[in-house]
Design an enzyme around this catalytic site. Structure first.
Site, PDB file in Angstrom:
ATOM      1  N   GLU A 124       0.890  55.167 -22.399  1.00 26.54           N
ATOM      2  CA  GLU A 124       1.074  56.615 -22.254  1.00 26.54           C
ATOM      3  C   GLU A 124      -0.028  57.425 -22.937  1.00 26.54           C
ATOM      4  OE1 GLU A 124       5.037  57.677 -23.461  1.00 26.54           O
ATOM      5  OE2 GLU A 124       5.981  56.312 -22.044  1.00 26.54           O
ATOM      6  N   GLU A 137       8.510  50.777 -18.536  1.00 30.39           N
ATOM      7  CA  GLU A 137       9.578  51.360 -19.357  1.00 30.39           C
ATOM      8  C   GLU A 137      10.506  52.166 -18.471  1.00 30.39           C
ATOM      9  OE1 GLU A 137       8.494  53.838 -22.712  1.00 30.39           O
ATOM     10  OE2 GLU A 137       6.953  52.394 -23.337  1.00 30.39           O
TER      11      GLU A 137
END
Ligand code: IFM
Length: 439
Positions: free
Chosen positions: A166, A344
């Site tokens: 991220e 995720e």
């Protein structure tokens, strides 16, 4: 009853990150990271929580691998604490740090659980930060050196490598809102950090392939869907602009070789780009990891704060599984993507231990079930998804929220470090065993 069967080699797993579970923040020669510094600074995290102990995974990793076996995981996604192996981020190597990951990987392989490694999940070396951090171009090469070091040590057993987790959160939460380490608030700097992270990603991809060209390399991007609330042209346009401004930041440079013009306009111009940067960033990847949690919704007036009738998680994120399918189909049609792993997906809810000693978490179970189903439907739409990692294996340190948000398939009692598999975890065992979801 509908039965959603997954392809034979679908890689079911769970994910964690070093700072969120390991603890042992200064043990065995580990150096300080920006998250150590940040969480030790009063007022930065809920309740003053730190990752000093976290889930004590550094000492309990064998017990945690036993839990993974109980869950039947086929893969485990984890990150390396950079400062555990290179206390200052560069230079002297800490053999005890390398040994820790060596043992972990050996034990995973012995348990038939495929290791899926993230090099950087936000715990940047404090020493490098003090020399300019991600804004100092020289430091970008240290990330590549670190990648090569790890590939040399673990590449005989770890086949799937990701550079960053991220990058948008590193740039925007770390340098715009300041809610994450290092806690700066400087939008222009953030824009440069975002670009430099991409350059560091490119350098690391080269470094890993330089060690072994057969290693599979990717990156993990968090993508939200930006949905229109209705068919009004203004609503559709608002959703589309939001997508272009915020969801293309990394997809565009990596898979098209340039920044989206609406992102550039939103960011107030281009970052400083050196000759060769874009080609480095747009190197072919073996896979891409996608993290998905929720969506934003837009009507003609703008973003809808609270969607009537929708469920929200403890993070304040709307539960909307069909948005995952829409997002996957959208990125699949807009970019030439390599195979995708959902790296995720999961939900925080305020779990309780029941008098029977169990954790009944029907909302998390249903959240996961709906997202698995929507992924399967996206696969039927032609999206090449190869695996799925639930966030998270364990309840853990949720960054600025400290320990107040629980995402785990396994509950952690932070006073005793007792682990208890939640109902969602028991259910996941069955999903993996049958390689299917039923509704
Ligand atoms: O806990 C985080 C993780 O570190 C990165 N992705 C989102 C998760 C939930 O907020």
């Amino acid at each position: 009853m509908t039965f959603y069967k997954f392809p034979h080699h679908f890689l079911w797993g769970a994910a964690t990150a070093a700072y969120q579970i390991e603890g042992a923040w200064n043990e065995d020669g580990k150096g300080e990271s920006i998250w150590d510094r940040f969480s030790h600074t009063p007022g930065k995290t809920a309740n003053g929580d730190t990752g000093d102990v976290a889930c004590d995974h550094y000492h309990r990793w064998q017990e945690d691998i036993a839990l993974m076996r109980q869950l039947g995981l086929k893969a485990y996604r984890f990150s390396i604490a950079w400062t555990r192996v290179l206390p200052l981020g560069a230079g002297n190597v800490n053999p005890k740090g390398l040994d820790f990951y060596d043992r972990l990987v050996d034990a995973l392989c012995a348990a038939n659980i495929e290791p899926f490694l993230t090099l950087h999940h936000w715990d940047y070396p404090q020493a490098l930060y003090e020399t300019g951090g991600w804004t100092n171009r020289a430091n970008l090469h240290y990330f590549a050196d670190y990648a090569a070091l790890m590939a040399k040590r673990l590449g005989d057993r770890v086949k799937k490598w990701t550079t960053f987790n991220e990058p948008s959160v590193i740039a925007w939460e770390g340098y715009v809102s300041g809610e994450h380490a290092p806690g700066e608030q400087d939008a222009l700097k953030a824009r440069q950090v975002a670009h430099n992270l991409m350059v560091a990603h490119g350098l690391a991809v080269q470094a890993i392939r330089g060690v072994d060209p057969d290693l599979e390399v990717g990156i993990v991007l968090n993508q939200w869907m930006e949905d229109a609330a209705d068919n009004e042209p203004r609503s559709i346009q608002n959703a589309e602009s939001a997508w272009n401004r915020s969801q293309t930041t990394f997809l565009h440079p990596i898979f098209k070789g340039h920044y989206h013009p609406e992102f550039v306009a939103f960011a107030g111009g281009l970052p400083e780009i050196q000759a060769g940067d874009m080609a480095l960033i747009a190197q072919k990847l073996d896979f891409v990891g996608i993290n998905f949690y929720s969506r934003n919704l837009y009507n003609a007036q703008g973003r809808v704060d609270r969607v009537e009738g929708s469920e929200y998680t403890a993070m304040g994120w709307e539960v909307c599984a069909p948005a995952l399918r829409r997002m996957l189909v959208k990125i699949n049609s807009e970019y030439r993507l390599p195979p995708i792993y959902i790296t995720e997906n999961g939900a925080a809810f305020p779990d309780e231990v029941s008098p029977d000693g169990k954790v009944h978490d029907p909302r998390r179970l249903d959240y996961l079930k709906q997202h698995f189903i929507q992924t399967r439907l996206a696969m039927q739409d032609g999206v090449d998804v190869r695996g799925y990692f639930v966030w998270s294996l364990l309840d853990n340190f949720e960054w600025a929220h400290g320990y107040s948000k629980r995402f785990g398939l396994v509950r952690v009692d932070y006073d005793t470090q007792k682990r208890t598999i939640k109902d969602s975890g028991e259910w996941y065992v069955d999903v993996i065993r049958r390689n299917a979801v039923e509704e």
